[in-house]
Motif scaffolding. Structure first.
Motif, PDB file in Angstrom:
ATOM      1  N   PRO A 171       0.834  -1.201   0.000  1.00 40.66           N
ATOM      2  CA  PRO A 171       0.000   0.000   0.000  1.00 40.66           C
ATOM      3  C   PRO A 171       0.868   1.250   0.000  1.00 40.66           C
ATOM      4  N   PRO A 172       0.348   2.376  -0.474  1.00 38.84           N
ATOM      5  CA  PRO A 172       1.164   3.591  -0.635  1.00 38.84           C
ATOM      6  C   PRO A 172       1.875   4.032   0.638  1.00 38.84           C
ATOM      7  N   GLY A 173       1.167   4.014   1.761  1.00 40.35           N
ATOM      8  CA  GLY A 173       1.784   4.493   2.995  1.00 40.35           C
ATOM      9  C   GLY A 173       3.002   3.689   3.387  1.00 40.35           C
ATOM     10  N   LEU A 174       2.888   2.367   3.322  1.00 38.94           N
ATOM     11  CA  LEU A 174       4.009   1.505   3.671  1.00 38.94           C
ATOM     12  C   LEU A 174       5.145   1.673   2.672  1.00 38.94           C
ATOM     13  N   TYR A 175       4.799   1.765   1.403  1.00 33.84           N
ATOM     14  CA  TYR A 175       5.831   1.926   0.379  1.00 33.84           C
ATOM     15  C   TYR A 175       6.652   3.187   0.632  1.00 33.84           C
ATOM     16  N   HIS A 176       5.987   4.300   0.897  1.00 38.31           N
ATOM     17  CA  HIS A 176       6.708   5.562   1.079  1.00 38.31           C
ATOM     18  C   HIS A 176       7.516   5.566   2.361  1.00 38.31           C
ATOM     19  N   ARG A 177       7.061   4.850   3.383  1.00 34.94           N
ATOM     20  CA  ARG A 177       7.870   4.738   4.598  1.00 34.94           C
ATOM     21  C   ARG A 177       9.133   3.931   4.324  1.00 34.94           C
ATOM     22  N   ILE A 178       9.013   2.884   3.511  1.00 33.53           N
ATOM     23  CA  ILE A 178      10.173   2.078   3.157  1.00 33.53           C
ATOM     24  C   ILE A 178      11.150   2.881   2.299  1.00 33.53           C
ATOM     25  N   ARG A 179      10.624   3.638   1.363  1.00 30.29           N
ATOM     26  CA  ARG A 179      11.473   4.361   0.422  1.00 30.29           C
ATOM     27  C   ARG A 179      12.087   5.616   1.029  1.00 30.29           C
ATOM     28  N   ARG A 181      13.224   9.281   1.772  1.00 32.86           N
ATOM     29  CA  ARG A 181      13.427  10.463   0.922  1.00 32.86           C
ATOM     30  C   ARG A 181      13.519  10.102  -0.549  1.00 32.86           C
ATOM     31  N   ARG A 182      13.835   8.835  -0.850  1.00 32.89           N
ATOM     32  CA  ARG A 182      13.958   8.443  -2.247  1.00 32.89           C
ATOM     33  C   ARG A 182      12.616   8.080  -2.863  1.00 32.89           C
ATOM     34  N   GLY A 183      11.565   8.070  -2.096  1.00 32.64           N
ATOM     35  CA  GLY A 183      10.252   7.746  -2.618  1.00 32.64           C
ATOM     36  C   GLY A 183       9.596   8.917  -3.297  1.00 32.64           C
ATOM     37  N   SER A 184      10.309   9.588  -4.157  1.00 33.21           N
ATOM     38  CA  SER A 184       9.816  10.758  -4.882  1.00 33.21           C
ATOM     39  C   SER A 184      10.100  10.573  -6.350  1.00 33.21           C
TER      40      SER A 184
END
Length: 330
Positions: A171-179, A181-184
């Motif tokens: 899910p998006p929230g988990l993905y962005h927490r994993i990524r 600062r690079r989740g951009s």
């Protein structure tokens, strides 16, 4: 509230379709959103029906001409079309049959395919295909969903390619927490990389399609794709897509072994971590086997990608006569 995947009660059970898959058709493609493509022209699937809860029949079409997937001067389909078809099939079935909501992020962790070279000839019309796919759920935890898919691609009743892959959906929230600062998807700061190789050095015709820069070693390259390539970067992404890494492995094998290496028809790759946009990724051709245990005309190549001292991917490429050794997952 973050979206989440409705989970089956057992690890190997597949829930009822939601929403239903598109009806079989050869007059239009499936919605581009289901295969994570921005350009309709890059969508190859045209329809799907469910055989049962784990088996599905899909239709697809490969174009007679493609800007990137080209082979033998336009007389044969590029074997890498099989890899992209696997990718699109996995994403499509996840959304239409396995209840993975739109907006979830997919990690392609393994991919392998074998294409039959003698059945890739381009005819007088686009190539219509039938795909038999089987899905098995591997992980159905609340915030992590993984499945395995195997497919057989048929053309006029004959097998054109076989293969499969392993996918993880977040899910998006988990993905962005994993990524972090690079989740951009913002453009990264430019890196000082050597000039790209000449197309003829890596088995391509157009400079835009080259994804590698050479180094002082003939068996070592640096990943350097054009981030505005219309096929490889069809939409903004916060990392290097897996299909770019497969192409990098293919180009590195060709460049290191030319003129012996042509375009391999058998590929197996394991992705160990994300390939980041803001750090050099080194591509090494680590070993070859062109005789002894193989038929005389066989050639097997192993290629690895490393970034910041950590493995990114391991790929084995083989000609039709070679015995393909599977890669080992991290």
């Amino acid at each position: 509230m973050e979206s989440s995947v409705h989970r089956p009660t057992t690890a190997n059970a597949i829930p009822a379709p939601r929403p239903p898959a598109a009806a079989p058709t050869l007059t239009s493609t499936v919605p581009r959103e289901f295969v994570h493509r921005a350009a309709v022209a890059e969508v190859f699937l045209t329809g799907c029906t469910g055989v049962d809860e784990t088996h599905f029949t899909l239709t697809a079409q490969w174009p007679r001409a493609h800007a990137f997937f080209t082979s033998d001067g336009g007389t044969r389909h590029d074997p890498l079309l099989a890899a992209e078809t696997i990718r699109q099939t996995g994403l499509f079935l996840a959304h239409t049959e396995l209840n993975v909501p739109m907006g979830h992020h997919f990690l392609l962790q393994e991919l392998q395919f074998t294409a039959h070279e003698d059945r890739l000839a381009i005819g007088n019309a686009p190539t219509d295909l039938t795909i038999a796919a089987t899905c098995v759920i591997l992980d159905s935890r609340e915030r992590r969903f993984a499945f395995r898919m195997d497919i057989t691609v048929m053309r006029e009743g004959r097998t054109v390619a076989t293969g499969g892959g392993r996918f993880t959906c977040l899910p998006p929230g988990l993905y962005h927490r994993i990524r972090g600062r690079r989740g951009s998807t913002a453009d990264p700061l430019p890196m000082m990389l050597p000039a790209r190789a000449q197309p003829c050095e890596v088995g391509r015709d157009a400079p835009l399609d080259v994804v590698l820069s050479p180094t002082a070693r003939s068996d070592r390259w640096v990943l350097n794709p054009n981030l505005r390539h219309a096929t490889l970067f069809d939409h903004p992404c916060d990392h290097i897509p897996g299909m770019v890494l497969v192409e990098a492995a293919r180009q590195a094998a060709y460049g290191t072994l030319r003129p012996r290496r042509t375009r391999p028809s058998r590929v197996a790759v394991t992705f160990h971590r994300y390939a980041e946009l803001d750090s050099p990724c080194v591509i090494d051709v680590t070993s070859t086997d062109a005789g002894g245990r193989q038929p005389a005309d066989a050639l097997t190549t192993e290629v690895t990608g490393t970034q910041d001292g950590e493995p990114v991917f391991t790929c084995t490429l083989a000609d039709a006569a070679a015995r393909l050794r599977p890669t080992v997952a991290a």
